[in-house]
Design a protein around this motif. Structure first.
Motif, PDB file in Angstrom:
ATOM      1  N   SER A  82       7.389   4.279  -4.494  1.00 45.38           N
ATOM      2  CA  SER A  82       8.154   4.949  -3.206  1.00 45.38           C
ATOM      3  C   SER A  82       9.115   5.908  -3.994  1.00 45.38           C
ATOM      4  O   SER A  82       9.031   6.454  -5.176  1.00 45.38           O
ATOM      5  CB  SER A  82       9.181   3.675  -3.063  1.00 45.38           C
ATOM      6  N   PHE A 123       3.491   5.150   0.710  1.00 49.34           N
ATOM      7  CA  PHE A 123       4.786   5.080   1.299  1.00 49.34           C
ATOM      8  C   PHE A 123       5.062   6.378   2.054  1.00 49.34           C
ATOM      9  O   PHE A 123       4.495   7.452   1.580  1.00 49.34           O
ATOM     10  CB  PHE A 123       6.030   5.077   0.190  1.00 49.34           C
ATOM     11  N   ASP A 127      10.408   6.246   2.712  1.00 52.69           N
ATOM     12  CA  ASP A 127      10.104   5.054   2.108  1.00 52.69           C
ATOM     13  C   ASP A 127      10.327   4.026   3.587  1.00 52.69           C
ATOM     14  O   ASP A 127      10.389   2.789   3.150  1.00 52.69           O
ATOM     15  CB  ASP A 127      11.072   4.612   1.142  1.00 52.69           C
TER      16      ASP A 127
END
Length: 434
Positions: A82, A123, A127
């Protein structure tokens, strides 16, 4: 650019240091082919996925410490950090997408609606979303918080090997087995662009950080640079002898690198986004006699094998490429670009890789120190020694950071133990009183 991470069919992870006098590190731990690798946003960790059904987190240092994550029941095809570095998302042949916490090193949850192997999961830049592609011929968009699939894009002629978000987070691009590259808007769910430029399966793609360009890698042995603003093919790049399996831009977009089934890793200088443009994109790559660290200064003339030494972790590995010049484009003037080749990787195919520039702009003080030394400001020997010291300090800093994280985890566990002991003591006391 400081480092490149690569994974290979030989089950190893390699970290290639781009500074002179620094070595390449080989990390062994996986029991089968490594299918995907990525640096954490901070650069302190490297994550890898493998056919051995595990995910590993590595500290890129001499000790090559790693932690194995086990929850998948089949080959893990893809791994991605992420943007905040707190989570990992993985895609697997067990038809699931799994999300993990990095610091607690725990499996969090699965996303389960695919009905065939999942090839890739990424991602979004903020995020909030996850995009995944599968052999079930769908590309799914997921809400990370609600864990629900919010939309499915359907492929009819094939499936997507690789999918990724545009840096703006407003669209996605897919590398497909029908030889095409497709771009969808995730808000309107409409296809924005469709490129039929390859003559083979498209294996990988990477957005330029500025969002204007997309580079693709194909089994037709070429890479293509697409202009997303104009919606057209800019350049065709030749260099690999066989399928190109992976490609990735550096975080600044100044470089990109590629890996292929020819066991070569090539580093290329990006100059197609210069203001003056490129009339004839010429790629010149020189194969050195062995694995090597290459300086990032572009003001120097192209390196030849005699200008630098290898400090590879395995002296028996040698490159087997030859000098070649490849050009494409229809205009008259030419502009040279240099690529540096690493290889072989002791395998039949190299896998996904990530170029690493942890927090350093293209002209950071460290890189500038090397360039100025070459111009006579500081003796080259002293500059090289200083660069080596800086590199070792970076490794020490990374190690200390990991130790701090582990101490924090240990403190948390001790606190939990003490609290549990107190609760048990109180419980026993109450029983005695009763």
């Amino acid at each position: 650019m400081k480092q490149i991470a690569t994974g290979s069919m030989d089950s190893s992870v390699m970290i290639w240091n781009m500074k002179p006098q620094m070595r390449a590190y080989r990390f062994d731990g996986h029991k089968d082919a490594v299918t995907s690798v990525q640096f954490s946003p901070s650069g302190h960790l490297v994550a890898s996925a493998s056919r051995d059904k595990t995910v590993r987190l590595w500290v890129p240092s001499l000790k090559a410490e790693s932690t194995a994550f086990k929850a998948h029941t089949a080959t893990v095809r893809s791994i991605n950090f992420s943007a905040d570095g707190q989570n990992l998302v993985t895609a697997s042949d067990d038809k699931t997408i799994k999300v993990w916490t990095v610091h607690r090193q725990k499996f969090l949850f699965s996303l389960n609606q695919h009905i065939n192997w999942v090839r890739c999961a990424k991602f979004s830049p903020d995020d909030r979303l996850i995009v995944s592609s599968s052999d079930d011929k769908t590309i799914k968009l997921w809400d990370k918080n609600s864990r629900e699939c919010i939309h499915s894009f359907y492929e009819h002629a094939g499936y997507a090997n690789h999918v990724d978000f545009h840096p703006s987070g407003t669209c996605i691009a897919a590398a497909c087995t029908d030889n095409s590259v497709k771009v969808w808007d995730i808000r309107s769910h409409k296809m924005l662009q469709h490129y039929q430029v390859h003559s083979g399966v498209v294996n990988s793609l990477s957005f330029h950080p500025a969002g204007n360009f997309l580079i693709t890698a194909s089994s037709d042995s070429t890479m293509k640079i697409l202009d997303l603003v104009e919606g057209k093919l800019l350049y065709t790049l030749h260099g690999h002898q066989g399928p190109v399996t992976c490609v990735a831009f550096s975080r600044t977009g100044e470089y990109f690198s590629s890996g292929g089934s020819d066991e070569q890793v090539m580093v290329w200088k990006s100059n197609f986004d210069c203001a003056e443009g490129i009339d004839d994109f010429r790629l010149q790559h020189k194969a050195a006699p062995s694995l090597q660290a290459v300086g990032s200064s572009t003001a120097q003339p192209p390196l030849t094998p005699s200008e630098h030494r290898s400090q590879a972790c395995d002296p028996s590995e040698h490159a087997n490429g030859q000098d070649s010049h490849t050009k494409s484009g229809s205009r008259s003037q030419s502009r040279a670009t240099r690529s540096q080749t690493f290889g072989p990787l002791s395998s039949s195919s190299s896998s996904t890789h990530q170029i690493q520039t942890p927090g350093l702009p293209p002209h950071s003080p460290q890189v500038q120190a090397l360039s100025q030394a070459s111009d006579g400001g500081v003796p080259p020997g002293l500059a090289s020694t200083l660069e080596h010291i800086i590199g070792q300090l970076d490794i020490l800093t990374q190690t200390v950071s990991i130790l701090e994280q582990r101490l924090t985890l240990t403190e948390d566990k001790l606190k939990e133990c003490l609290e549990n002991q107190m609760e048990i003591g109180l419980h026993l006391q109450r029983r005695e009183e009763a």
